[in-house]
Design an enzyme around this catalytic site. Structure first.
Site, PDB file in Angstrom:
ATOM      1  N   LYS A  81     -12.871   5.989  -0.580  1.00  0.00           N
ATOM      2  CA  LYS A  81     -12.330   6.038   0.800  1.00  0.00           C
ATOM      3  C   LYS A  81     -11.275   6.873   1.522  1.00  0.00           C
ATOM      4  O   LYS A  81     -11.405   7.465   2.524  1.00  0.00           O
ATOM      5  CB  LYS A  81     -11.785   4.506   1.096  1.00  0.00           C
ATOM      6  CG  LYS A  81     -12.612   3.554   0.810  1.00  0.00           C
ATOM      7  CD  LYS A  81     -12.090   2.090   1.025  1.00  0.00           C
ATOM      8  CE  LYS A  81     -10.732   1.562   0.397  1.00  0.00           C
ATOM      9  NZ  LYS A  81     -11.185   1.443  -0.997  1.00  0.00           N
ATOM     10  N   ARG A 119      -9.318  -6.405   5.246  1.00  0.00           N
ATOM     11  CA  ARG A 119      -9.831  -6.769   3.997  1.00  0.00           C
ATOM     12  C   ARG A 119     -10.139  -8.115   3.839  1.00  0.00           C
ATOM     13  O   ARG A 119     -10.679  -8.582   3.007  1.00  0.00           O
ATOM     14  CB  ARG A 119      -8.859  -6.340   2.883  1.00  0.00           C
ATOM     15  CG  ARG A 119      -9.020  -4.870   2.359  1.00  0.00           C
ATOM     16  CD  ARG A 119      -7.728  -4.505   1.648  1.00  0.00           C
ATOM     17  NE  ARG A 119      -8.105  -3.864   0.300  1.00  0.00           N
ATOM     18  CZ  ARG A 119      -8.095  -2.558   0.027  1.00  0.00           C
ATOM     19  NH1 ARG A 119      -7.028  -1.967   0.926  1.00  0.00           N
ATOM     20  NH2 ARG A 119      -8.146  -1.914  -1.137  1.00  0.00           N
ATOM     21  N   ARG A 178      -8.725   9.278 -12.734  1.00  0.00           N
ATOM     22  CA  ARG A 178      -7.662   9.481 -11.560  1.00  0.00           C
ATOM     23  C   ARG A 178      -6.385   9.206 -12.044  1.00  0.00           C
ATOM     24  O   ARG A 178      -5.134   9.830 -11.290  1.00  0.00           O
ATOM     25  CB  ARG A 178      -8.186   8.679 -10.149  1.00  0.00           C
ATOM     26  CG  ARG A 178      -7.268   8.639  -9.355  1.00  0.00           C
ATOM     27  CD  ARG A 178      -7.737   8.154  -8.001  1.00  0.00           C
ATOM     28  NE  ARG A 178      -7.208   6.736  -7.850  1.00  0.00           N
ATOM     29  CZ  ARG A 178      -7.609   5.955  -6.905  1.00  0.00           C
ATOM     30  NH1 ARG A 178      -8.204   6.300  -5.917  1.00  0.00           N
ATOM     31  NH2 ARG A 178      -7.288   4.595  -6.883  1.00  0.00           N
ATOM     32  N   ARG A 232      -0.591   6.441 -10.315  1.00  0.00           N
ATOM     33  CA  ARG A 232      -0.658   5.108  -9.536  1.00  0.00           C
ATOM     34  C   ARG A 232      -0.374   4.031 -10.530  1.00  0.00           C
ATOM     35  O   ARG A 232      -1.172   3.841 -11.493  1.00  0.00           O
ATOM     36  CB  ARG A 232      -1.748   4.864  -8.711  1.00  0.00           C
ATOM     37  CG  ARG A 232      -1.523   5.198  -7.264  1.00  0.00           C
ATOM     38  CD  ARG A 232      -2.628   4.934  -6.532  1.00  0.00           C
ATOM     39  NE  ARG A 232      -3.255   3.517  -6.428  1.00  0.00           N
ATOM     40  CZ  ARG A 232      -4.210   3.327  -5.339  1.00  0.00           C
ATOM     41  NH1 ARG A 232      -4.553   4.089  -4.580  1.00  0.00           N
ATOM     42  NH2 ARG A 232      -4.858   2.031  -5.524  1.00  0.00           N
ATOM     43  N   ARG A 251      -8.926  -5.774  -9.156  1.00  0.00           N
ATOM     44  CA  ARG A 251      -9.049  -5.254  -7.728  1.00  0.00           C
ATOM     45  C   ARG A 251     -10.492  -5.195  -7.098  1.00  0.00           C
ATOM     46  O   ARG A 251     -10.670  -5.610  -6.136  1.00  0.00           O
ATOM     47  CB  ARG A 251      -8.436  -3.704  -7.777  1.00  0.00           C
ATOM     48  CG  ARG A 251      -6.884  -3.767  -7.466  1.00  0.00           C
ATOM     49  CD  ARG A 251      -6.205  -2.294  -7.825  1.00  0.00           C
ATOM     50  NE  ARG A 251      -6.619  -1.277  -7.082  1.00  0.00           N
ATOM     51  CZ  ARG A 251      -6.555   0.061  -7.684  1.00  0.00           C
ATOM     52  NH1 ARG A 251      -6.292   0.163  -8.865  1.00  0.00           N
ATOM     53  NH2 ARG A 251      -7.142   1.031  -6.794  1.00  0.00           N
TER      54      ARG A 251
HETATM   55  P1  ADP Z   1      -8.028   0.722  -3.457  1.00  0.00           P
HETATM   56  O1  ADP Z   1      -8.920   0.526  -2.514  1.00  0.00           O
HETATM   57  O2  ADP Z   1      -8.392   1.837  -4.339  1.00  0.00           O
HETATM   58  O3  ADP Z   1      -7.484  -0.566  -4.303  1.00  0.00           O
HETATM   59  P2  ADP Z   1      -5.718   0.934  -1.741  1.00  0.00           P
HETATM   60  O4  ADP Z   1      -4.754   1.961  -1.752  1.00  0.00           O
HETATM   61  O5  ADP Z   1      -6.465   0.930  -0.373  1.00  0.00           O
HETATM   62  O6  ADP Z   1      -6.509   1.088  -2.983  1.00  0.00           O
HETATM   63  O7  ADP Z   1      -4.751  -0.409  -1.860  1.00  0.00           O
HETATM   64  C1  ADP Z   1      -4.004  -0.578  -2.943  1.00  0.00           C
HETATM   65  C2  ADP Z   1      -3.396  -2.092  -2.721  1.00  0.00           C
HETATM   66  O8  ADP Z   1      -2.651  -2.205  -1.534  1.00  0.00           O
HETATM   67  C3  ADP Z   1      -4.429  -3.177  -2.819  1.00  0.00           C
HETATM   68  O9  ADP Z   1      -4.739  -3.582  -4.249  1.00  0.00           O
HETATM   69  C4  ADP Z   1      -3.498  -4.325  -2.200  1.00  0.00           C
HETATM   70  O10 ADP Z   1      -2.528  -4.690  -2.959  1.00  0.00           O
HETATM   71  C5  ADP Z   1      -2.917  -3.586  -1.103  1.00  0.00           C
HETATM   72  N1  ADP Z   1      -3.669  -3.502   0.165  1.00  0.00           N
HETATM   73  C6  ADP Z   1      -3.937  -2.454   0.789  1.00  0.00           C
HETATM   74  N2  ADP Z   1      -4.761  -2.768   1.945  1.00  0.00           N
HETATM   75  C7  ADP Z   1      -4.462  -4.065   2.137  1.00  0.00           C
HETATM   76  C8  ADP Z   1      -4.873  -4.990   3.305  1.00  0.00           C
HETATM   77  N3  ADP Z   1      -5.560  -4.889   4.194  1.00  0.00           N
HETATM   78  N4  ADP Z   1      -4.370  -6.188   2.935  1.00  0.00           N
HETATM   79  C9  ADP Z   1      -4.015  -6.717   1.837  1.00  0.00           C
HETATM   80  N5  ADP Z   1      -3.432  -5.782   0.745  1.00  0.00           N
HETATM   81  C10 ADP Z   1      -3.768  -4.613   0.888  1.00  0.00           C
END
Ligand code: ADP
Length: 193
Positions: free
Chosen positions: A13, A88, A127, A133, A144
């Site tokens: 993404k 989400r 990665r 991370r 996740r």
């Molecule tokens: P990925 O999609 O690879 O898991 P992201 O960087 O998009 O990674 O998100 C990392 C973390 O940030 C998620 O596991 C969650 O804890 C938090 N997060 C990101 N976006 C949201 C959201 N819209 N609502 C709640 N938590 C979020």
């Protein structure tokens, strides 16, 4: 042009949201990046979000919604943006709808990147060596993925019912996927709209 990019962790993404943002002429807004920035800067929001990111749980909607509302209020996001990682949850979809409706706008398109689970886990573990991370461990990644399947995959179907969804095969080279993503949204993209 207001686009969302959705897909499980590791689907790419972030990479493709950047290219799409350039295409629509607006910012790439990643909620994961915004949270990580707050955590690095040790803000109050960062301290709140930290434990959720560490375990792969979603940060509570109220916290996430406020952060996105603030970001979308900035002038660079007035017309066009690509949201990556938001919404989400069902509640976040409703919040985003209200927020855009109040501005007389709406989501124009949604790109979903699809990649098989085993490939996702393999990608993220590769990665992790460079990303640094702390949520890129196998256990947290699998969690996740489960949270995504449970809470976010159903939203993709909801956008499909609105006729906004473009499903894009996220496997292959980065260049191939980029071309597919751009082709999928090309019909909707009107620069400056
Ligand atoms: P990925 O999609 O690879 O898991 P992201 O960087 O998009 O990674 O998100 C990392 C973390 O940030 C998620 O596991 C969650 O804890 C938090 N997060 C990101 N976006 C949201 C959201 N819209 N609502 C709640 N938590 C979020």
């Amino acid at each position: 042009m207001r686009l969302l990019i959705m897909g499980p962790p590791g689907a790419g993404k972030g990479t493709h949201a950047g290219a799409l943002a350039a295409l629509v002429g607006g910012p790439h807004i990643s909620t994961g990046d915004l949270f990580r920035d707050h955590i690095d800067r040790r803000t109050e929001l960062g301290r709140l979000a930290e434990k959720y990111l560490a375990t792969g749980e979603y940060v509570p909607d109220a916290v996430t919604d406020d952060m996105v509302r603030d970001r979308l209020a900035r002038p660079d996001a007035a017309h066009s943006f690509v949201l990556d990682g938001y919404p989400r949850t069902d509640a976040q979809v409703a919040t985003l709808d209200e927020l855009l409706d109040a501005r007389g706008t709406a989501v124009d398109g949604v790109v979903e990147l699809t990649v098989p689970d085993d490939e996702l886990v393999a990608r993220i573990l590769r990665r992790s060596a460079v990303s640094g991370r702390s949520d890129d461990t196998e256990e947290v990644v699998r969690h996740r993925l489960a949270v995504y399947t449970d809470q976010t995959a159903p939203l993709v179907r909801a956008y499909g019912e609105r006729g906004l969804l473009h499903r894009v095969d996220g496997t292959g080279s980065m260049e191939e996927v980029r071309r597919r993503v751009e082709a999928a949204v090309a019909a909707r993209v009107r620069p400056g709209a």
